[in-house]
Design a protein around this motif. Structure first.
Motif, mmCIF file in Angstrom:
data_model
loop_
_atom_site.group_PDB
_atom_site.id
_atom_site.type_symbol
_atom_site.label_atom_id
_atom_site.label_comp_id
_atom_site.label_asym_id
_atom_site.label_seq_id
_atom_site.Cartn_x
_atom_site.Cartn_y
_atom_site.Cartn_z
ATOM 1 N N VAL A 668 -33.414 55.347 -29.458
ATOM 2 C CA VAL A 668 -32.817 54.124 -29.243
ATOM 3 C C VAL A 668 -31.853 54.678 -30.020
ATOM 4 O O VAL A 668 -30.391 55.066 -30.253
ATOM 5 N N GLY A 669 -32.738 54.658 -31.591
ATOM 6 C CA GLY A 669 -31.643 54.584 -32.885
ATOM 7 C C GLY A 669 -30.791 55.865 -32.697
ATOM 8 O O GLY A 669 -29.852 55.862 -33.377
ATOM 9 N N GLY A 670 -32.251 57.427 -32.834
ATOM 10 C CA GLY A 670 -31.751 58.551 -32.815
ATOM 11 C C GLY A 670 -30.101 59.014 -31.809
ATOM 12 O O GLY A 670 -29.669 59.083 -32.492
ATOM 13 N N ALA A 671 -30.313 58.981 -30.440
ATOM 14 C CA ALA A 671 -29.384 58.858 -29.633
ATOM 15 C C ALA A 671 -28.076 58.204 -29.997
ATOM 16 O O ALA A 671 -26.955 58.819 -30.330
ATOM 17 N N LEU A 672 -28.030 57.014 -30.533
ATOM 18 C CA LEU A 672 -27.105 55.859 -31.154
ATOM 19 C C LEU A 672 -26.417 56.714 -32.012
ATOM 20 O O LEU A 672 -24.922 56.833 -32.584
ATOM 21 N N ARG A 673 -27.495 57.222 -33.032
ATOM 22 C CA ARG A 673 -27.093 57.386 -34.771
ATOM 23 C C ARG A 673 -26.354 58.357 -34.167
ATOM 24 O O ARG A 673 -24.895 58.778 -34.746
ATOM 25 N N TYR A 674 -26.540 59.855 -33.723
ATOM 26 C CA TYR A 674 -26.344 60.962 -33.310
ATOM 27 C C TYR A 674 -24.623 60.973 -33.046
ATOM 28 O O TYR A 674 -24.173 61.387 -33.171
#
Length: 1649
Positions: A668-674
């Motif tokens: 979740v954090g990775g997708a939203l970060r990118y």
């Protein structure tokens, strides 16, 4: 997920004119072509894994490369890759798969579905949703089976929140909590749960199937209902069919099917005895007891029969399994897999090609990233942009409820101001309060009440957050839409690319629409989201006053800087409207409407909880987030699980927390970060790639299980698809260029994601991953991965390569958009310098594809973070190139772009070798290997970046006559000779006001009233006072001075202490109070002159030497005194006032300075100068007096005036100013240079070059110099603290009357003005004056004997002076002829043995010889007279054999033979002959004229080889020429500011180069030439020409012109002609009124007919 309609083809077409006028609600959408191929791959989980892996490794990369070569994006959606054959615990997989198929079919421009079908029918899962009526029929059939009924009711719950109610299958974890628990310690429990669920699922399926069978038998349901039931959505469910069959239904047969789908079927011909069912479990369906599932095989047979009967091409393969599997190591299996890959590639290419061809035939095909396409019409991108905003507007209107009162107030305010001038309306409020939706609703409401012909324009400026739109783009887009909608002329390319011109055009467009009588409503939402380029937040571009019928409504956050500036700009509070919080009732209305549209509802307790949470904030965005969550609540969801946040931020945090629990924190954090870090959003394929490169995400995904293939590790696509489904209300699809990217749909979400997931460490790591991805660093390489239970593992992440070019002329747009930002912010600055800043190819590619403004923006960002001088210099270079690129609509080819870079940066390469040096090396290397004719710069001859010049302020149309600077307010006020007063902010160099009213030249300006106002005095006689806050005129006084006064004759004096305003000339004085009340008006007596005004005292001087001092307020005479030595006849030269000292200094031609005080006391001192320039410092302690080339400084101490410095200049001193501390002095001179001096030592500290006009005004301002000229409309701002390493070498003044240059370009000789009586020798290497050669009369001709190093000067007296350059002290002289006629022109023979001198009445031939190593000139050896009727010679060349070829001012061309005393007339020109040049070997001569016709003559024998005509709109005429050293080519310099290269043999035009200035002189040098431009630049270039030039080569592709060559046949007398049709014109030849002509299609190069 919200879908941006620009990429959609839904709905009917809408009229383009209606769209431009805003008369559409967005329900109808314009169709746009997609540039994406998105393919869904359908198969079962296990039996086709080998085929899917082979496609991934071999086929997909080849198709990707093919698509890229066509400007298409290729994406594969294979949701089964990397996933075990385990049912998801929430039963949502089927719905996700079917929605992905819909998405692929909607987005893909070609094939969208690929099916791989083997011998496994697949898992038949229980449907998640069953409609209430059908389910209760099934329950009724289970009434006799209490245990079965209990089991079904245990797993299905009725959801009354669905409309109509629906039964929902509970998640597996509701009863088997360890089912999805992959932790090793939970292994036994999980195994038990999996077995229990498998048994339960089988039992439930049997119960539901038997109930369905009974219901069919009882007639309660039809046979087809037994198979398929449809829920309220799109999901198809069945108790018999598998997900695979439903995918085939969706992908192949639904909605008229998918004709371009690919089908692959694999059959197993026979089953060996030893290959029992268990060994084939992976490839065939088995029952729970391990036997072959005959029912599944029967269903599979039916499915295949349906496929075979569908008349589709099926790729059928028969494969015999080995040990129950497909083994790629076996030859036959490898051949089978290769065959599948080959078929996939060939069939995909064929289908994609067909789709592309179909689009091209329909005229909708635009190739994304192409540099080869014809220039896009302006209307194309405007229509696309307007369509996007209108569609977004319509979408936002649907969710708006309430606000009727505020809408009514806005409509009333517009109605009341329709017929009068008025200001804009401002809507403001807190973030998330619904300002955007309100303005969208306003646009919708106004459409219904406005009359026909009205135009509604709306721009949602936060639509592409986090990117902030540029104000220039917004203005350009709005202007184009209004012009196209109202039938007005659109802005020219030059206007559209210049901020100041664009702002002026915007205001003119509003005025024109008002004059038409039509109503224009312009809505600009979220002004605070504009980028701060051009300091847009200060709103100087926004008109404070609007004409009748034009309405402007803007919105912004109340807490923003933009709102504060708007408050200062608009005085009336009635223009501001606040969007306040919503009430509970309005919130309830929104909840009910939104749920109704989603076919959902809430139970009373849930509804009350929603409204209580919303009531605390009253924020629409908060409510939107609550509703997003509420739509997922079932009626049996307990209140404790609702997770309602107290405000917007907390609601988003609750959403993220829920997602992390369901999908994993790293994913979740990775997708939203990118998504947050991407500049333009991310394509879904890019996001999956980037997540696959993130080791933290991969480690989480494979924490408890190994990847299917450890050597190939990627994120399983299904994981992202599941997450995206849960984020659909927070994401949107953005379409640009036919490519769909995913991004956040509101900027508040971006802010919360940034604070939660983008810590400093995480941000840096994520930016590095993005940077490496767009660099292509891991494409085809193994990246380390650390997975639990494994040592360090090297694996292929299967990310695509990222070249800059996908194919010749086809750029990687996504790399261009994203890479610079990520390299910069990831701290990869060395890579940034190599790949972006220092890459000529990158700079060209992005300038060409994305526009040079985007490259400048990138470099601006780099300069903010990197202390890199070279970056700033390259950025400034692109700013200099930008006008040409903008004019050509970025259609500049690589050779021209590289030439421009090299010609501007070449001289900086040695000093800045790391980036600029490498950049110049790349340009030169490419140019030297260019396969086409090319001129390669060998020095910097175009304006280079850097140096002291920081800004050029534009805004005036005429020359600048007056300047004043307010240090306190940081304002600059200037008046021009066309009557305009302009005001700039010196803090940001932006034009604040253009003050119009004067009809004559503005003679004087002065800032007063603590910098809140300014005064302007003009030659129309008027005096005006202006507000510097809003630009309004506050005071107007007529007849303040006599009409047509000059700047030197009028004086403006202000006493703020006494509130007096005084204007005086030599003959009159007028005094007013500052409020405009006149106090005094008087004229001096006849024979007297006003010397100055001291407070209220007027000092005048009579011819008799009588000084009168009178009171200007009451007109009484106070003092009268006689000048000492008045018996002498004194001639007044100038006077200057010293108000603080109470004195007037009067200067007399006889060498006296008189000091006169207000009391009448006088003192006379000798003053040896006759000053043309007089000025005193602010403290009145230093007097500056300029006389010719000397600026003298005097100490003023009491009555003594003592000279302490003489500052020598190379030309007349025109202006001077000291710094506030009197330590520095800046002086401007007629030689166009600004000199900086030390007042204490007299040392010359610096010389600033680049004014290009005599410097008539200078002001020192806090480390800067402000300079202006009466000859130019611009004002220049120079820094005194610049880096001297990039200081440009000084050049000779522009516009010199006569010039000459040595062939090595070391020395330049020039005469600046025709009246000048000296020749200046200039060292072009050092940029300094070498010596001054005195002459006895005005120079009218300069010529050089290059090899013998002789400078020839022809004078108006008829004398010819000859300066041996090797003997600087010596001068030779050819005395004038007896007739004393002036010299017209000079010529030196190619062997330099003879020279010709043309007088008005004759031409003489002299011999150049050498005696005792000393040059001599003897003769005249020959002479021929010119008749009185003969036109004056204008140009000539001395040929071999004592022949003279010359042309006249009337166009005559003659060849005179001195030896034979004969003359022959050649074909004349229609205008003045401007150039006659002989070739180096004496075989040819070129004659050029002002009419742009040039003729190339063969001299042995004499014959006209070619007539070359080159036509532009303006500036025609050949000024200079030189042949190459081999005489193969001839170079010409023209008035149209180009250098052209012609082939001597064929006469063909080979190359055209725009050099921004007419070329005055050209000299052959090696395989090129050296030249001198009118701007004073030395040009040195070499010419490269391949032996064979391609037939498609067009020398006019970078300019807009036409040419024609008429040639004689070499063997016959008949002629042949080559003609070029109209080509593209360059900026120097652009005619703003001929736009339709400029659109003519270019043709290939000319051919000999």
């Amino acid at each position: 997920m919200a879908v941006r309609p620009a990429g959609s083809a839904g709905g009917g077409d809408v009229s383009v004119q209606d769209l431009l006028r805003g008369w559409t609600d967005g329900a109808q959408r314009t169709k746009t072509s997609s540039s994406m191929i998105r393919v869904f791959v359908s198969s079962t989980f296990t039996d086709m894994s080998s085929e899917r892996k082979a496609l991934l490794e071999k086929a997909y990369p080849e198709v990707l490369s093919f698509c890229r070569s066509l400007g298409l994006v290729f994406e594969v959606v294979d949701l089964r890759w990397g996933i075990r054959n385990v049912t998801s615990g929430d039963h949502e997989s089927c719905e996700i798969f079917l929605r992905e198929i819909q998405s692929c079919k909607r987005i893909s421009a070609g094939p969208a579905f690929v099916a791989l079908l083997g011998n496994r029918y697949g898992h038949r899962a229980i449907p998640r949703l069953v409609p209430e009526k059908q389910f209760e029929v099934l329950l009724s059939k289970l009434s006799k089976n209490p245990e079965g009924l209990k089991q079904v009711n245990r797993w299905f719950s009725k959801d009354n929140n669905a409309v109509p109610p629906t039964y929902v299958l509970r998640p597996i974890t509701a009863h088997f909590p360890h089912y999805s628990d992959l932790r090793p310690e939970s292994g036994p429990q999980r195994s038990n749960n999996v077995l229990s669920w498998n048994f339960t699922e089988t039992q439930l399926l049997q119960l539901l199937r038997s109930a369905a069978t009974d219901a069919e038998a009882a007639g309660d349901i039809a046979a087809e209902q037994k198979q398929h039931f449809y829920t309220s959505g799109q999901s198809v469910f069945s108790f018999w069919s598998t997900v695979t069959e439903r995918e085939l239904e969706q992908g192949l047969w639904k909605d008229d099917g998918e004709p371009s789908a690919l089908l692959f079927v694999r059959e197993i011909p026979r089953q060996r005895v030893r290959d029992g069912p268990k060994r084939l479990a992976k490839y065939m369906d088995l029952t729970a007891d391990g036997l072959l599932d005959t029912e599944a095989q029967g269903l599979l047979t039916d499915l295949k029969s349906r496929l075979y009967a569908s008349s589709r091409k099926i790729n059928l393969h028969c494969v015999e399994l080995s040990k129950g599997s497909v083994d790629p190591k076996r030859k036959e299996h490898a051949q089978y897999l290769d065959s599948i890959c080959e078929q996939f590639v060939s069939q995909m290419k064929a289908r994609i090609t067909a789709a592309v061809d179909s689009q091209a035939e329909g005229g909708r095909r635009k190739i994304w990233g192409s540099t080869e396409e014809e220039n896009e019409e302006m209307s194309d991108w405007v229509v696309e942009e307007v369509g996007q905003h209108v569609a977004m507007c319509a979408e936002l209107c649907r969710g708006l409820h309430g606000r009727e009162g505020l809408l009514g107030k806005l409509c009333l305010a517009m109605w009341e101001s329709t017929n009068v001038c008025h200001g804009p309306l401002v809507v403001h409020g807190a973030a998330g309060m619904g300002k955007t939706a309100l303005l969208c609703k306003l646009a919708q409401e106004m459409r219904s009440v406005l009359e026909a012909g009205s135009v509604v324009v709306i721009r949602l400026l936060s639509a592409r957050h986090p990117q902030r739109p540029d104000v220039d783009h917004v203005l350009r887009s709005v202007c184009l839409q209004v012009c196209l909608a109202c039938g007005l002329s659109p802005p020219s390319p030059l206007t559209a690319s210049t901020h100041l011109e664009l702002v002026r055009f915007f205001r003119n467009v509003l005025a024109q629409v008002s004059q038409q009588g039509h109503t224009l409503l312009l809505i600009l939402d979220a002004l605070d989201q504009l980028s701060d380029r051009h300091h847009a937040h200060r709103l100087r571009w926004l008109p404070p006053d609007l004409p009748p019928n034009v309405h402007l409504v803007v919105s912004m956050d109340t807490t923003s800087e933009t709102f504060a500036n708007m408050r200062l700009r608009l005085e009336t509070s009635g223009s501001f409207f606040e969007v306040e919080r919503l009430s509970r009732d309005e919130g309830k209305q929104i909840v009910e409407s939104d749920l109704r549209a989603s076919q959902r509802t809430l139970n009373p307790e849930q509804s009350d909880a929603v409204l209580r949470s919303f009531e605390a904030t009253g924020c629409p965005l908060h409510l939107k987030l609550i509703l997003s969550a509420a739509k997922r609540w079932s009626s049996f969801t307990p209140l404790t699980d609702l997770r309602l946040g107290a405000d917007t931020r907390e609601m988003m945090s609750q959403l993220f927390l829920m997602l992390e629990e369901k999908h994993g924190r790293e994913l979740v954090g990775g997708a939203l970060r990118y998504l947050a870090l991407a500049r333009e959003g991310l394509l879904e394929a890019e996001l999956r790639d980037v997540l696959s490169l993130d080791n933290d995400v991969i480690s989480e995904v494979y924490r408890y299980s190994l990847p299917p293939t450890p050597s190939l590790i990627r994120l399983p696509p299904l994981l992202w698809a599941r997450l995206r489904r849960d984020l659909e209300d927070q994401l949107e699809e953005r379409c640009a260029g036919g490519v769909t990217a995913v991004a956040f749909n509101n900027r508040r979400l971006f802010e919360v994601v940034s604070s939660r997931y983008l810590t400093s460490e995480r941000r840096g790591r994520s930016l590095r991953i993005l940077a490496e991805y767009f660099l292509g660093r891991w494409s085809g390489k193994l990246k380390p991965a650390a997975l639990p239970g494994l040592s360090l593992l090297l694996s292929d992440r299967k990310v695509p390569p990222q070249p800059l070019w996908f194919a010749p002329g086809l750029a990687n747009v996504r790399k261009l958009q994203e890479l610079p930002y990520h390299l910069l912010h990831a701290g990869l600055w060395e890579e940034l310098r190599q790949e972006v800043i220092g890459s000529a190819e990158w700079l060209y590619c992005k300038s060409r594809v994305c526009g040079v403004s985007s490259v400048i923006h990138d470099l601006d960002q780099c300069s903010q973070y990197m202390e890199c001088t070279e970056t700033r210099l390259i950025r400034d270079t692109l700013v200099l190139i930008k006008p040409s690129l903008d004019f050509l609509n970025n259609h500049m080819d690589m050779s021209l772009f590289y030439t421009e870079l090299l010609a501007r940066l070449c001289s900086l390469a040695p000093t800045f070798s790391s980036v600029i040096g490498r950049l110049c090396g790349q340009c030169e290397e490419w140019l030297m290997t260019c396969p086409e004719p090319i001129l390669v710069p060998k020095c910097s001859f175009l304006q280079q970046p850097g140096g002291a010049l920081q800004h050029t302020l534009s805004g005036l149309q005429g020359g600048v006559l007056s300047l004043d600077v307010s240090v306190k307010a940081e304002l600059l006020v200037a008046g021009s000779d066309d009557g305009v007063v302009a005001v700039w902010s010196l803090s940001d160099q932006q034009l604040m006001h253009t003050l119009l009213g004067h009809t004559g030249a503005v003679l004087s300006v002065k800032v007063i009233d603590s910098s809140s106002c300014c005064l302007s005095l003009a030659a129309d006689g008027s005096l005006r006072r202006w507000s510097l806050m809003n630009g309004q005129q506050l005071l107007y006084i007529q007849e303040a001075v006599p009409v047509d006064s000059t700047p030197s004759s009028v004086h403006l004096h202000v006493s703020e202490q006494r509130q007096l305003l005084c204007v005086y000339t030599g003959t009159q004085v007028k005094v007013w109070r500052l409020d405009g009340v006149e106090l005094f008006s008087g004229s001096s007596d006849e024979g007297s002159v006003v010397l100055g005004v001291l407070e209220e005292c007027v000092v005048s001087l009579a011819d008799s030497g009588l000084v009168r001092i009178s009171n200007s307020v009451n007109g009484t005479q106070a003092v009268e005194t006689q000048l000492d030595n008045s018996q002498r006849c004194l001639t007044l030269v100038n006077a200057v006032t010293l108000p603080k000292c109470g004195k007037v200094f009067a200067f007399f031609k006889e060498g006296f300075l008189y000091q006169i005080s207000r009391t009448g006391r006088q003192t006379a001192v000798e003053f040896p100068l006759v000053p043309s320039l007089l000025s005193v410092t602010e403290d009145e302690k230093i007097l500056m007096a300029g006389a010719e080339r000397t600026l003298s400084l005097f100490h003023v101490d009491g009555d003594s005036v003592d000279k302490f410095l003489d500052l020598q200049h190379d030309d007349s001193v025109l202006s001077a100013c000291t710094s506030s501390d009197c330590r520095l002095l800046a002086s401007g001179a007629a030689d166009q240079l600004i000199r900086i001096w030390s007042v204490t030592t007299g040392a010359l500290l610096d010389t600033l070059c680049g004014s290009d006009a005599p410097v008539t005004s200078v002001v020192l301002y806090e480390g800067f110099v402000v300079s202006a000229s009466t000859a130019t409309a611009s004002i220049q701002l120079w820094s005194l603290k610049y880096d001297v390493r990039h200081k440009p070498t000084a050049r000779i003044p522009s516009g010199c009357a006569h010039v000459a240059i040595t062939e090595d370009a070391d020395r330049v000789f020039f005469v600046r003005q025709p009246s000048q009586t000296d020749v200046i020798s200039w060292n072009s290497r050092t940029g300094s004056l070498s010596e001054r050669l005195a002459v006895s009369a005005e120079v009218c001709s300069l010529e050089l004997a290059q090899h013998k190093r002789l400078l020839l000067c022809g004078l108006t007296s008829g004398t010819v002076l000859i300066y041996p350059l090797a003997l600087p002290q010596e001068t030779l002289c050819i005395p004038p002829p007896e007739s004393l006629c002036r010299v017209l022109c000079l010529a030196v023979g190619s062997q330099e043995k003879h020279m010709a001198v043309a007088y008005e009445d004759s031409v003489c031939l002299f011999e150049i010889a050498t005696r005792d190593s000393f040059p001599t000139v003897e003769g005249p050896r020959e002479r021929f007279p010119l008749s009185l009727l003969h036109a004056p010679l204008s140009s000539m060349a001395l040929l071999s054999g004592r022949r003279l070829l010359y042309g006249t001012s009337c166009g005559e061309v003659k060849l005179q033979d001195f030896s034979g005393d004969g003359s022959s007339s050649l074909e004349p020109h229609r205008s003045r002959v401007t150039c006659v040049t002989a070739s180096n070997w004496g075989t040819h001569a070129l004659v050029g004229s002002e009419d742009a016709v040039q003729r190339l003559w063969a001299l042995t024998p004499l014959a006209l080889d070619h007539t070359m005509e080159y036509k532009g709109f303006f500036f025609e005429g050949v000024l200079s020429a030189a042949f190459s050293d081999s005489d193969q080519f001839v170079f010409t310099g023209s008035q149209d500011r180009t250098v052209k290269v012609w082939d001597v043999a064929t006469g063909n035009l080979l190359y055209v180069q725009y050099v921004y200035s007419p070329v005055l002189r050209m000299v052959t040098f090696r395989n090129g030439f050296v030249a001198l431009s009118e701007q004073g630049f030395v040009i040195r270039e070499v010419f490269r020409c391949p032996e064979h030039i391609g037939p498609d080569y067009n020398p006019l592709r970078n300019v807009r012109a036409q040419y024609r060559v008429t040639s004689r046949e070499k063997t016959r007398d008949d002629r042949q002609t080559s003609v070029s049709k109209l080509q593209d014109y360059n900026p120097a030849q652009f005619n703003l009124n001929l736009m339709s002509v400029l659109r003519a299609k270019p043709t290939p190069t000319c051919l000999i007919l």
